[in-house]
Design a protein around this motif. Structure first.
Motif: not given
Ligand SMILES: Cc1cc2nc3c(=O)[nH]c(=O)nc-3n(C[C@H](O)[C@H](O)[C@H](O)COP(=O)(O)OP(=O)(O)OC[C@H]3O[C@@H](n4cnc5c(N)ncnc54)[C@H](O)[C@@H]3O)c2cc1C
Length: 390
Positions: A9-10, A197-205
């Motif tokens: 994100v960013g 939209e909405t997204f999904s992930a195992a991890k977020v930075i």
């Protein structure tokens, strides 16, 4: 809903480096940014950033700086674009001023770091500075440190190149996507909602720069303080241009006040011009509320307080100025830690005005953390727990 290994994100200095390193390692990565970096709204514009390897802000940064220089060179080799200009940097101060400014002990720590990490450098007397770099009007009570491998980075090109490489290695990068919410799920996954939209992930930075507070409880806000910074470009008078030929970049703590510190490097826009700024944290602001205008009075005050009587032959009329944002921590150090309230979200806020030079290595550190759950870099000094919040 599309699922990724990691969502960044960013995509500014830190996010572009992370997206590049993750994509290169074969990770399925989505990068989201509200703008199209490089852009002029955050912390990474204004042509260039000073880089040095013996880091006056503390020994903990040196491994990042050393590795970052290697990565910048690797990126240059891959893209064919020049990013790192090792023109050298001279740092000047008296012992008294070095202790008085907000970056207390900057020059002393720089010298100690150079010795500890075996970084090529020279200590120069005032006479040696006058003979080698006549554009710096050093006083008799000051001394200087010179690092030949220091210099500046073309910051916006660094971001641009890393985003292009990230895409080349398969990253999904989406611009004009304002992330509104980051939502950890019961199963450990993290959903990221944008306006579209909405997204999904195992991890977020989370590398949102001066906007990072949108994703933190208000009790943390004073620890991530966006502050308005101003860059100025000044012309070198014709009669003195020869004294500036091959000038290194510089950093100069020079007085008794916390903000008696300025630094500079050659302008990328014009040959006989230097870009410079004072080093201070200034009044808190918010990205959307920042005054982007720079008045003539502000420019004149900068000239009077800093380069006047210290730099030879500058035209006192600032040619142009630009505003930019620091995200300053109270101790002036980085924050790189797990998000305090969101599982599987890693928070990276390495600014306080000195983060860019390390960003390539921070990207590598983030990729290691996301893919292996551990990193070869020591990030223990950058934890949020040092602020003792409950
Ligand atoms: C004037 C100035 C001079 C500096 N000089 C130096 C120097 O000489 N040497 C040095 O090493 N460092 C320097 N720095 C510090 C360095 O520039 C910063 O550490 C670095 O740019 C921070 O990068 P970042 O990725 O954290 O933030 P940014 O590059 O601002 O990136 C954050 C990104 O997040 C995006 N974003 C935010 N919120 C959202 C959202 N909700 N949805 C989607 N996207 C979002 C933004 O659009 C932005 O692109 C300086 C900084 C300034 C301001």
């Amino acid at each position: 809903m599309q699922h990724y290994d990691v969502i960044v994100v960013g995509l500014g200095a830190m996010g572009s480096a992370a997206a590049f390193q993750l994509a290169k390692s074969g990770t399925k990565v989505l990068g989201l940014d509200q703008h199209t970096p490089p852009h002029i709204h955050g912390s990474t514009h204004g042509e260039s950033r000073l880089t040095r390897q013996a880091i006056g802000e503390g020994f903990a940064y040196v491994p990042f700086a050393l590795r970052a220089h290697e990565i910048w060179r690797e990126i240059e080799a891959e893209t064919g674009e020049k990013l790192l200009n090792e023109i050298g940097a001279v740092m000047i101060s008296s012992d008294q001023s070095d202790q008085a400014t907000a970056k207390k002990g900057f020059l002393a720590t720089t010298e100690a770091a150079a010795k500890k990490f075996d970084i090529q450098h020279e200590m120069l007397t005032p006479a040696e500075v006058r003979s080698r770099f006549p554009n710096f009007l050093i006083s008799d009570n000051e001394h200087a440190y010179f690092e030949p491998g220091a210099g500046y980075l073309r910051a916006e090109q660094c971001v641009d190149n890393q985003l292009k490489l990230a895409e080349k290695y398969g990253a999904d990068l989406r611009y004009g996507q304002v992330v509104g919410e980051i939502m950890p799920q019961a199963d450990g996954a993290v959903n990221v909602r944008t306006q579209q939209e909405t997204f999904s992930a195992a991890k977020v930075i989370l590398s949102a720069g001066p906007w990072v507070r949108s994703f933190l409880h208000p009790k943390w806000h004073d620890i991530f303080q966006p502050t308005r910074q101003v860059l100025h470009w000044l012309d070198i008078e014709k009669d003195h241009q020869s004294a500036w030929e091959n000038s290194p970049a510089f950093a100069w703590p020079h007085g008794e006040e916390p903000d008696d510190f300025f630094y500079g490097m050659p302008s990328l826009a014009a040959p006989h011009q230097f870009k410079m700024a004072s080093e201070f944290y200034g009044a808190p602001t918010l990205p959307e509320e920042t005054n982007r205008e720079v008045s003539r009075a502000e420019q004149d005050e900068f000239f009077r307080r800093h380069p006047k009587d210290r730099l030879l032959g500058l035209n006192p009329n600032v040619v142009r100025s630009a505003t930019c944002l620091y995200t300053a921590a109270p101790d002036g150090q980085f924050i790189m830690d797990d998000h305090p309230d969101m599982e599987n979200v890693f928070l990276v806020s390495p600014c306080s005005g000195h983060g860019f030079k390390h960003s390539a290595a921070i990207g590598e550190m983030l990729a290691q953390l996301m893919t292996k759950g551990e990193t070869s870099y020591d990030i223990s000094p950058f934890k949020l727990s040092r602020f003792n919040r409950v």
